[in-house]
Design an enzyme around this catalytic site. Sequence first.
Site, PDB file in Angstrom:
ATOM      1  N   HIS A 177       6.879  10.947   0.706  1.00  0.00           N
ATOM      2  CA  HIS A 177       7.131  10.689   2.118  1.00  0.00           C
ATOM      3  C   HIS A 177       6.741   9.272   2.509  1.00  0.00           C
ATOM      4  CE1 HIS A 177       2.869  10.844   3.399  1.00  0.00           C
ATOM      5  NE2 HIS A 177       2.727  11.772   2.460  1.00  0.00           N
ATOM      6  N   CYS A 193      -0.268  14.115  -1.534  1.00  0.00           N
ATOM      7  CA  CYS A 193       1.136  13.724  -1.535  1.00  0.00           C
ATOM      8  C   CYS A 193       1.288  12.250  -1.914  1.00  0.00           C
ATOM      9  CB  CYS A 193       1.764  13.992  -0.178  1.00  0.00           C
ATOM     10  SG  CYS A 193       1.886  15.753   0.220  1.00  0.00           S
TER      11      CYS A 193
END
Length: 220
Positions: A177, A193
């Site tokens: 992301h 992440c």
Amino acid sequence: MRSRTSMMVFGLLASLALAGCSTTSDTTEVTRVETSKIFTDSYGTVTDAGYALPAIPINRLDKKFHRQIVSYSTQEKPGTIVVNTRERFLYYILPGGKAVRYGIGVGKQGFSWSGEAYVAWKQAWPTWHPPKEMAERKPDVARYVEAGMGPGLNNPLGARAMYLFNEKGQDTLFRLHGTPEWSSIGTAASSGCIRLMNQDVIDLYNRVRPGRNSKVVVIQ
């Protein structure tokens, strides 16, 4: 951005506009990497879906973390994403022994992970739902667990998110992301992440075609 429990579900191992076409060399890595293109000029203000992404002061980041086309020897097929958490690079494999290399931020010690997955789906300007485990550690985000944080310049998922599933078709709860925190690139700052600068995640997003052929390999 998920807990150790999420990593166990994943079945993985938890552990600690184009600036020019001249060929340069990045000698900061163990092996010599030839850089054929570097995109230092691609980090200006971007208007996307009504949002005005601010320019990134890219010259304040080590040049090795600027998006670039590099030589990359691998047996993986073009279209594969290889994430090297130790080097803080994400490679999108191209034909002919080349790859697009992006600088990344990775998970903190105890949240890092390795293994294989695929991009099941992707979303522009996503809504962020932090896990309950994160809300327990950070009570100020608890209100977003159910309702979610809507898209925007301060959303932790940034301008784009790609959702990783395992071979059983289960959501691993890990994401590739964007991030508004450009200064975190090259560091271990996230909760597991893989984060990219917003201008970079938009570029990667446009290259990725979700499905089981969109292989992602994460190595330590």
